[in-house]
Design a protein around this motif. Structure first.
Motif, PDB file in Angstrom:
ATOM      1  N   TYR A  18       0.570  -1.177  -0.016  1.00  0.00           N
ATOM      2  CA  TYR A  18      -0.173   0.068   0.138  1.00  0.00           C
ATOM      3  C   TYR A  18       1.076   1.432  -0.123  1.00  0.00           C
ATOM      4  N   LEU A  19       2.081   0.996   0.745  1.00  0.00           N
ATOM      5  CA  LEU A  19       2.670   2.340   0.602  1.00  0.00           C
ATOM      6  C   LEU A  19       3.404   2.558  -0.956  1.00  0.00           C
ATOM      7  N   GLU A  20       3.799   1.299  -1.673  1.00  0.00           N
ATOM      8  CA  GLU A  20       4.157   1.618  -2.881  1.00  0.00           C
ATOM      9  C   GLU A  20       2.997   2.244  -4.048  1.00  0.00           C
ATOM     10  N   ASN A  21       1.776   1.587  -3.514  1.00  0.00           N
ATOM     11  CA  ASN A  21       0.619   2.207  -4.198  1.00  0.00           C
ATOM     12  C   ASN A  21       0.401   3.800  -4.099  1.00  0.00           C
ATOM     13  N   GLU A  27      -0.793  11.568  -8.222  1.00  0.00           N
ATOM     14  CA  GLU A  27      -1.828  12.317  -9.108  1.00  0.00           C
ATOM     15  C   GLU A  27      -3.178  12.582  -8.282  1.00  0.00           C
ATOM     16  N   ASN A  28      -3.410  11.304  -7.667  1.00  0.00           N
ATOM     17  CA  ASN A  28      -4.665  11.284  -6.935  1.00  0.00           C
ATOM     18  C   ASN A  28      -4.627  11.438  -5.574  1.00  0.00           C
ATOM     19  N   ALA A  29      -4.669  12.561  -4.948  1.00  0.00           N
ATOM     20  CA  ALA A  29      -4.326  12.815  -3.484  1.00  0.00           C
ATOM     21  C   ALA A  29      -5.248  11.897  -2.738  1.00  0.00           C
ATOM     22  N   ALA A  30      -6.620  11.841  -2.803  1.00  0.00           N
ATOM     23  CA  ALA A  30      -7.467  11.145  -2.118  1.00  0.00           C
ATOM     24  C   ALA A  30      -7.179   9.526  -1.862  1.00  0.00           C
ATOM     25  N   LYS A  31      -6.848   8.966  -3.242  1.00  0.00           N
ATOM     26  CA  LYS A  31      -6.421   7.566  -3.305  1.00  0.00           C
ATOM     27  C   LYS A  31      -5.071   7.369  -2.555  1.00  0.00           C
ATOM     28  N   ALA A  32      -4.173   8.263  -2.692  1.00  0.00           N
ATOM     29  CA  ALA A  32      -2.698   7.959  -2.260  1.00  0.00           C
ATOM     30  C   ALA A  32      -2.941   8.264  -0.735  1.00  0.00           C
ATOM     31  N   GLU A  33      -3.844   9.012  -0.061  1.00  0.00           N
ATOM     32  CA  GLU A  33      -3.955   9.105   1.345  1.00  0.00           C
ATOM     33  C   GLU A  33      -4.582   7.920   1.907  1.00  0.00           C
ATOM     34  N   ALA A  34      -5.801   7.257   1.191  1.00  0.00           N
ATOM     35  CA  ALA A  34      -6.210   5.997   1.633  1.00  0.00           C
ATOM     36  C   ALA A  34      -5.397   5.040   1.500  1.00  0.00           C
TER      37      ALA A  34
END
Length: 181
Positions: A18-21, A27-34
């Motif tokens: 999940y860290l790698e993802n 580019e997608n802050a919400a996805k990165a935060e999740a």
């Protein structure tokens, strides 16, 4: 015990995945935060799995006092026909207290201000607690989660070196995910 250690390894692999993802989703802050939230929580679950595994083995295989077994197994002490015994009742012990006890007892060293790993794992636990028990919206960064996972890995390795006198098997992989995808 190896089965449970494997579960700790699996949880840590998932945290790294999940860290790698999170990094791939810049580019997608919400996805990165999740992904970062998932990574941190899975990393802490892995730490607790390893601490529980080590604690259980120490309680079964090592000559510990009833008070030490109570601390490591998180069980209350009861008096049974005049003898001290562990009950099945839960007695919560702070994770950091269990970690520091195991390290100090088996490394035969006191923890000092020079022990960066101890300061780092305390910061990681605080970060997780702020996410799990939020009082305000918490914003975490990729670097914070990466540092937290390194802290978890280093702490587990410190415990393995103290108790088993060898590195934890996952240590050599660092934060490189090895089998997911």
């Amino acid at each position: 015990m190896e089965q449970f250690d494997f579960f700790g390894q699996q949880l840590f692999e998932e945290a790294k995945y999940y860290l790698e993802n999170a990094k791939l989703e810049s580019e997608n802050a919400a996805k990165a935060e999740a992904f970062m939230h998932a990574s941190l929580l899975l990393g802490m679950s892995a730490l607790e799995a390893y601490v529980n595994s080590i604690s259980e083995e120490l309680c079964k295989s090592f000559n510990l006092s009833i008070y030490e077994r109570s601390l490591l197994s998180e069980k209350q002490i009861k008096i049974n026909n005049g003898s001290l015994d562990l009950s099945s009742s839960l007695k919560m012990i702070r994770l950091i207290d269990r970690i520091e006890f195991i390290y100090c007892k088996y490394s035969h060293k006191a923890i000092t201000n020079e022990d960066e790993w101890d300061r780092s794992i305390k910061q990681t636990i605080d970060l997780r607690n702020n996410l799990v028990h939020p009082k305000t919206k918490i914003q975490i960064s990729y670097t914070q989660v990466e540092t937290a996972l390194n802290s978890i890995l280093n702490t587990v390795n410190k415990l393995f070196n103290a108790v088993y006198k060898q590195n934890v098997p996952i240590f050599n992989y660092g934060l490189q995910s090895i089998y997911l995808e």
